[in-house]
Write an enzyme that holds these catalytic residues in place. Structure first.
Site, PDB file in Angstrom:
ATOM      1  N   GLU A   1      -3.177  12.110   3.420  1.00  0.00           N
ATOM      2  CA  GLU A   1      -1.600  12.317   3.064  1.00  0.00           C
ATOM      3  C   GLU A   1      -1.190  13.321   2.563  1.00  0.00           C
ATOM      4  O   GLU A   1      -0.329  12.934   1.770  1.00  0.00           O
ATOM      5  CB  GLU A   1      -1.306  10.769   2.187  1.00  0.00           C
ATOM      6  CG  GLU A   1      -2.183   9.474   2.730  1.00  0.00           C
ATOM      7  CD  GLU A   1      -1.204   8.539   2.054  1.00  0.00           C
ATOM      8  OE1 GLU A   1      -1.128   8.617   0.635  1.00  0.00           O
ATOM      9  OE2 GLU A   1      -1.754   7.562   2.534  1.00  0.00           O
TER      10      GLU A   1
ATOM     11  N   ASN B   1      -6.621  13.236   7.395  1.00  0.00           N
ATOM     12  CA  ASN B   1      -6.246  11.491   6.909  1.00  0.00           C
ATOM     13  C   ASN B   1      -4.825  11.162   6.634  1.00  0.00           C
ATOM     14  O   ASN B   1      -4.289  12.175   5.694  1.00  0.00           O
ATOM     15  CB  ASN B   1      -7.160  10.468   6.243  1.00  0.00           C
ATOM     16  CG  ASN B   1      -7.485   9.463   6.834  1.00  0.00           C
ATOM     17  OD1 ASN B   1      -7.434   8.894   7.410  1.00  0.00           O
ATOM     18  ND2 ASN B   1      -6.699   8.291   5.936  1.00  0.00           N
TER      19      ASN B   1
ATOM     20  N   HIS C   1      -2.179   1.620   9.419  1.00  0.00           N
ATOM     21  CA  HIS C   1      -1.352   0.268   8.675  1.00  0.00           C
ATOM     22  C   HIS C   1      -0.400   0.112   8.612  1.00  0.00           C
ATOM     23  O   HIS C   1       0.751   0.249   9.547  1.00  0.00           O
ATOM     24  CB  HIS C   1      -0.997   0.728   6.528  1.00  0.00           C
ATOM     25  CG  HIS C   1      -2.484   1.472   5.768  1.00  0.00           C
ATOM     26  ND1 HIS C   1      -3.683   0.191   6.035  1.00  0.00           N
ATOM     27  CD2 HIS C   1      -2.806   2.469   5.985  1.00  0.00           C
ATOM     28  CE1 HIS C   1      -4.173   0.743   4.965  1.00  0.00           C
ATOM     29  NE2 HIS C   1      -3.570   2.045   5.420  1.00  0.00           N
TER      30      HIS C   1
ATOM     31  N   GLU D   1      -7.912   3.244   9.271  1.00  0.00           N
ATOM     32  CA  GLU D   1      -7.449   2.121   8.040  1.00  0.00           C
ATOM     33  C   GLU D   1      -6.616   1.125   7.924  1.00  0.00           C
ATOM     34  O   GLU D   1      -5.540   0.988   8.277  1.00  0.00           O
ATOM     35  CB  GLU D   1      -6.659   3.204   6.687  1.00  0.00           C
ATOM     36  CG  GLU D   1      -7.608   4.100   6.398  1.00  0.00           C
ATOM     37  CD  GLU D   1      -6.407   4.770   4.752  1.00  0.00           C
ATOM     38  OE1 GLU D   1      -6.205   3.932   4.123  1.00  0.00           O
ATOM     39  OE2 GLU D   1      -6.897   5.653   4.342  1.00  0.00           O
TER      40      GLU D   1
ATOM     41  N   ASP E   1      -4.996  -2.163   9.465  1.00  0.00           N
ATOM     42  CA  ASP E   1      -4.643  -3.731   9.032  1.00  0.00           C
ATOM     43  C   ASP E   1      -3.458  -3.751   9.633  1.00  0.00           C
ATOM     44  O   ASP E   1      -2.726  -2.836   9.955  1.00  0.00           O
ATOM     45  CB  ASP E   1      -4.854  -3.682   7.641  1.00  0.00           C
ATOM     46  CG  ASP E   1      -4.197  -2.793   6.603  1.00  0.00           C
ATOM     47  OD1 ASP E   1      -3.606  -2.094   6.938  1.00  0.00           O
ATOM     48  OD2 ASP E   1      -4.242  -3.446   5.306  1.00  0.00           O
TER      49      ASP E   1
HETATM   50  C1  XIL Z   1      -6.224   1.802  -2.002  1.00  0.00           C
HETATM   51  C2  XIL Z   1      -6.891   0.249  -1.832  1.00  0.00           C
HETATM   52  O1  XIL Z   1      -7.316   0.142  -1.244  1.00  0.00           O
HETATM   53  C3  XIL Z   1      -6.201   0.192  -3.069  1.00  0.00           C
HETATM   54  O2  XIL Z   1      -7.757  -0.594  -4.180  1.00  0.00           O
HETATM   55  C4  XIL Z   1      -6.108   0.855  -4.541  1.00  0.00           C
HETATM   56  O3  XIL Z   1      -5.785   0.434  -5.070  1.00  0.00           O
HETATM   57  C5  XIL Z   1      -5.068   1.960  -3.726  1.00  0.00           C
HETATM   58  O4  XIL Z   1      -5.737   2.349  -2.505  1.00  0.00           O
HETATM   59  N1  XIL Z   1      -4.037   4.741   1.781  1.00  0.00           N
HETATM   60  C6  XIL Z   1      -5.694   5.618   1.747  1.00  0.00           C
HETATM   61  C7  XIL Z   1      -6.217   4.542   1.369  1.00  0.00           C
HETATM   62  O5  XIL Z   1      -5.461   6.482   1.967  1.00  0.00           O
HETATM   63  O6  XIL Z   1      -7.509   5.748   0.253  1.00  0.00           O
HETATM   64  C8  XIL Z   1      -5.620   3.497   0.119  1.00  0.00           C
HETATM   65  O7  XIL Z   1      -6.630   2.447  -0.265  1.00  0.00           O
HETATM   66  C9  XIL Z   1      -4.243   2.324   1.182  1.00  0.00           C
HETATM   67  C10 XIL Z   1      -3.652   3.530   1.996  1.00  0.00           C
END
Ligand code: XIL
Length: 340
Positions: free
Chosen positions: A159, A200, A236, A266, A268
């Site tokens: 990020e 990423n 996401h 990631e 969801d």
């Molecule tokens: C999130 C985890 O899922 C949580 O448990 C933690 O509190 C915060 O981070 N982008 C990312 C991940 O790259 O590392 C993040 O994970 C979610 C958003």
């Protein structure tokens, strides 16, 4: 008398042990009777957290029998793995990697350099450039070397961009400019030449300034010979607003055209209160289908296993298994899409 001297130490040790999670660092043992996942057209990953895997047998079982790849959800992040300047703690990350090895899963390492989940000793210091450069490359070298041969892919930088496409103003950019990205990739390559190195990013699935900036960033890295192998699209999303397969494939091609791999890292799909699990299943199928159909897409990872432990809360019903670890329509859709 020796006995008197030992006693306070023993008491202190017992108190300290009671302070933390008693199981922290203990091996995570896969259930013996959990079935193996079916053969799939692409690696299918899940983010796993050590606490859930230790406490929730149904979660561990769902993970072991469904997925073929594993990303530690938090356990490899800077604040957990390198909490003090002169000490590393790999206990929980090692436990997760051990679980993955025992169950034959590929491991995605997440993440070496990110502006979040940093320890205070990094964010508080008034760094001199050379000092921060040494700390950054030292961190990358240490972590990647520790897992050498056990981690197939690293999210080296996570990020780096703002929604506008501008670089984030974090401690690394402030002190080192964009050069911190090249430094991190080079250090990672040197520490494990066989690991695939990814950048990423979130919020880049749809066209717009952020996607354009990401393409420009990795184009520049490639042109300069920085050792980057792939781009991770976090994906996401929200049911009904998710990118469809055609949209995602068009996005992926902007990167594969450059000779890079892509992964969905990631995934969801949050379901609003009035939303439906059928729409969620359709959206999961779109993302996994895009990866299956795009030759340069090397895997799909879901950000969690069961709704109970989802990072955005169980109420969002974002994952393929429900709070009781029962399969949802989304799981069926993923399986169907990736079956071969
Ligand atoms: C999130 C985890 O899922 C949580 O448990 C933690 O509190 C915060 O981070 N982008 C990312 C991940 O790259 O590392 C993040 O994970 C979610 C958003």
């Amino acid at each position: 008398m020796p006995a008197r001297r030992i006693a306070p130490v023993a008491v202190l040790a017992a108190l300290l042990a009671g302070c933390g999670d008693a199981d922290s660092g203990a091996p995570i043992v896969p259930p013996k009777d959990a079935g193996a996942p079916p053969e799939l057209a692409r690696p299918l990953g899940a983010a796993v957290n050590a606490k859930a895997a230790r406490e929730d047998d149904a979660y561990l079982r769902a993970f072991a029998s469904t997925f073929t790849s594993m990303t530690p959800e938090n356990e490899m992040k800077w604040s957990l793995v390198h909490p003090k300047r002169d000490s590393y703690d790999f206990a929980d990350a090692d436990a997760l990697v051990g679980l993955a090895q025992a169950t034959g899963k590929r491991v995605r390492g997440h993440t070496l350099v990110w502006d979040q989940q940093l320890p205070r000793w990094i964010t508080r210091q008034d760094w001199k450039r050379d000092e921060l450069r040494r700390v950054l490359t030292g961190h990358v070298r240490e972590v990647v070397s520790h897992f050498k041969g056990r981690v197939a892919q690293w999210d080296v930088v996570n990020e780096p961009l703002q929604p506008s496409g501008r670089a984030k103003r974090d401690v690394f950019t402030r002190m080192l400019g964009r050069e911190y990205i090249a430094l991190a990739f080079r250090a990672a390559r040197a520490a494990d030449p066989r690991a695939k190195l990814f950048l990423n990013e979130n919020g880049s699935e749809f066209p717009g300034p952020k996607q354009d900036a990401l393409v420009a960033l990795v184009t520049d890295l490639r042109r300069r010979g920085v050792p980057i192998d792939g781009v991770g699209l976090q994906d996401h999303t929200v049911a009904g607003k998710a990118p469809d397969a055609a949209r995602l494939r068009a996005t992926m091609r902007r990167f594969t055209r450059l000779g890079l791999a892509v992964e969905i890292t990631e995934l969801d799909v949050a379901v609003p209160r009035s939303g439906s699990l059928a729409v969620q299943a359709r959206d999961y199928a779109a993302s996994t289908g895009a990866c299956r159909d795009e030759p340069g897409c090397t895997g799909v990872t879901v950000w969690g296993v069961t709704d109970k432990w989802s990072w955005i809360g169980a109420g969002n019903r974002a994952l393929p298994f429900d709070e009781q670890a029962r399969p949802k329509p989304a799981l069926e859709a993923i399986r169907r899409t990736l079956s071969r």
